[in-house]
Write a protein that holds these residues in place. Structure first.
Motif, PDB file in Angstrom:
ATOM      1  N   ARG A 238      -4.825   9.416   0.226  1.00 21.76           N
ATOM      2  CA  ARG A 238      -5.573   8.173   0.092  1.00 21.76           C
ATOM      3  C   ARG A 238      -4.601   7.033  -0.162  1.00 21.76           C
ATOM      4  NH1 ARG A 238     -10.427   7.904  -4.163  1.00 21.76           N
ATOM      5  NH2 ARG A 238     -11.317   9.313  -2.602  1.00 21.76           N
ATOM      6  N   ASP A 239      -4.951   5.844   0.279  1.00 23.57           N
ATOM      7  CA  ASP A 239      -4.082   4.675   0.116  1.00 23.57           C
ATOM      8  C   ASP A 239      -4.476   3.897  -1.138  1.00 23.57           C
ATOM      9  OD1 ASP A 239      -2.677   5.276   2.430  1.00 23.57           O
ATOM     10  OD2 ASP A 239      -4.026   4.114   3.704  1.00 23.57           O
ATOM     11  N   TRP A 240      -3.424   3.447  -1.876  1.00 19.33           N
ATOM     12  CA  TRP A 240      -3.610   2.762  -3.144  1.00 19.33           C
ATOM     13  C   TRP A 240      -2.724   1.519  -3.209  1.00 19.33           C
ATOM     14  CZ3 TRP A 240      -6.933   5.682  -6.336  1.00 19.33           C
ATOM     15  CH2 TRP A 240      -7.071   7.040  -5.989  1.00 19.33           C
TER      16      TRP A 240
ATOM     17  N   SER B 247      -8.770   1.214   0.135  1.00 19.44           N
ATOM     18  CA  SER B 247      -9.947   1.276   1.016  1.00 19.44           C
ATOM     19  C   SER B 247     -11.243   1.071   0.233  1.00 19.44           C
ATOM     20  CB  SER B 247      -9.978   2.621   1.743  1.00 19.44           C
ATOM     21  OG  SER B 247      -9.949   3.693   0.820  1.00 19.44           O
TER      22      SER B 247
ATOM     23  N   SER C  16       0.834  -1.197   0.000  1.00 16.93           N
ATOM     24  CA  SER C  16       0.000   0.000   0.000  1.00 16.93           C
ATOM     25  C   SER C  16       0.871   1.250   0.000  1.00 16.93           C
ATOM     26  CB  SER C  16      -0.908  -0.005   1.232  1.00 16.93           C
ATOM     27  OG  SER C  16      -1.670   1.171   1.297  1.00 16.93           O
TER      28      SER C  16
ATOM     29  N   SER D 135       0.621   5.801  -0.166  1.00 25.93           N
ATOM     30  CA  SER D 135      -0.267   6.944   0.037  1.00 25.93           C
ATOM     31  C   SER D 135       0.007   8.001  -1.025  1.00 25.93           C
ATOM     32  CB  SER D 135      -0.060   7.541   1.431  1.00 25.93           C
ATOM     33  OG  SER D 135      -0.894   8.676   1.620  1.00 25.93           O
TER      34      SER D 135
END
Length: 382
Positions: A280-282, A307, A274, A276
């Motif tokens: 937002r986390d990707w 998420s 993951s 950021s």
């Protein structure tokens, strides 16, 4: 000169003849239309008689509207459209919030003359607030009501002080009609706003007082009893809501991922760690042997939300040329696709291009991916 005068005489004669013809035409039209006008008058008189007879049709059901009883269908009849915001109808269902029954309407009307010409009910609670029902049975009380009964509801001031918020409520005023065993009601279709500076709402012209003087109309019954009621539906304000926005100034927009020992990878897919970007986390997800229509002929590459956000995304996906920096780049822009509920391509790079050593996409049995996130939408729940 003589010729001109002769012409004038001819003109006057023509005008006279024209006027005579018009008069004759008008007389004939009036004679022709008279039977139809008489029929129309007779029809109007007949309809008026039917309406009047309907009003005096007394049906002694022997049922008392208060206390409330279980009723059947509440289908509306005798609908009268007053305006775009108010409707007048009849229904079987009794009042849902409060009901007042007078043993004698005329006696009550006399007694309240010393009380501001109004009857004020005891307080009752609806929606967490205290209310009272006000009934004005006398002519021109309040001023402007003319020959109508007026009905109002008032919210208790202490309720608003304890909970200082605007209160929105749908209000329906009702009165019982014994001839059809239904409740005649007047309803404002828009919710009314109550607050510290507006604590009262009502209908100045609810129903003509004359209906409560003749039992034939059904609004007084069994010794001049009458019933009034009110529905109060308090609309609670929303507590949860969301804010949709579009982020274009992305912090940390780039992410690189290197997948080593590529030739020995035998799983269907691999997912990066993951990362950021823009708060937002990707993750990146790759299918070395392809997925869907790309299976067996191309590598598939997708950007996913860690998420499970499903908004609008604009990003650039790349397979890095590790020799000359002639990278393969494809841009995604839109809502998630069906394959991965993410953003990407089933056929991102063909096996032929990937295995071509002159293109530099696969070096030392490793492949490098890069994503640049340009913008995305987000929805925050408050």
């Amino acid at each position: 000169m003589y010729t001109e005068e002769k012409k004038k005489d001819k003109n006057y004669g023509s005008i006279f003849v024209y006027c005579v013809l018009c008069f004759v035409l008008i007389v004939e039209v009036a004679r022709f239309a008279k039977p139809y006008y008489s029929n129309l008058q007779n029809l109007m008189e007949t309809e008026a008689l039917v309406v009047e007879e309907g009003l005096v049709d007394v049906m002694n059901s022997g049922k008392f509207p208060c206390p409330f009883k279980t009723s059947g269908s509440a289908s509306a009849r005798s609908h009268e459209k007053l305006s775009g915001l108010i409707r007048r109808e009849d229904r079987a269902r009794p009042p849902s919030s409060y009901c007042v029954k007078f043993q004698n309407f005329a006696t009550m009307a006399k007694l309240v003359k010393d009380n501001g010409d109004k009857y004020e009910s005891r307080p009752f609670s609806v929606g967490g607030y205290n209310w009272t029902l006000l009934i004005y049975p006398n002519e021109n009380k309040p001023v402007g009501s003319g020959g109508y009964v007026s009905m109002y509801v008032r919210i208790d001031n202490s309720s608003l002080i304890a909970n200082p918020h605007d209160v929105y409520a749908e209000i329906t005023f009702l009165t019982y009609k014994s001839t059809i065993d239904k409740y005649h009601f007047l309803q404002e279709t828009d919710a009314q706003r109550f607050h510290l500076f507006k604590q009262q709402y009502g209908q100045l012209n609810f129903l003509e007082i004359g209906y409560y003087k003749n039992p034939a109309y059904g609004f007084i019954f069994d010794g001049e009893q009458s019933v009034f009621g009110v529905d109060i539906l308090v609309a609670n304000p929303f507590e949860k809501w969301e804010v949709f926005s579009y982020e274009e100034n992305i912090r940390d927009p780039l992410f690189n991922w290197k997948l080593t020992k590529f030739s020995t990878r035998n799983l269907d897919s691999y997912t990066s760690g993951s990362f950021s970007s823009g708060g937002r986390d990707w993750v990146l997800k790759v299918y070395p042997n392809g997925v869907g229509h790309a299976t067996g002929n191309s590598l598939s590459l997708f950007l996913l939300s860690a998420s499970n956000e499903k908004g609008y995304v604009k990003a650039k996906l790349r397979v890095i040329d590790q020799i000359r920096s002639n990278h393969l780049e494809k841009q995604v822009e839109g809502w998630p696709n069906a394959t991965e509920i993410g953003w990407g391509f089933e056929k991102f790079i063909s096996f032929a291009d990937l295995k071509d050593s002159t293109k530099g996409f696969l070096a030392d049995d490793a492949i490098k991916f890069e994503v640049e996130i340009l913008s995305f939408s987000k929805t925050d729940t408050l």
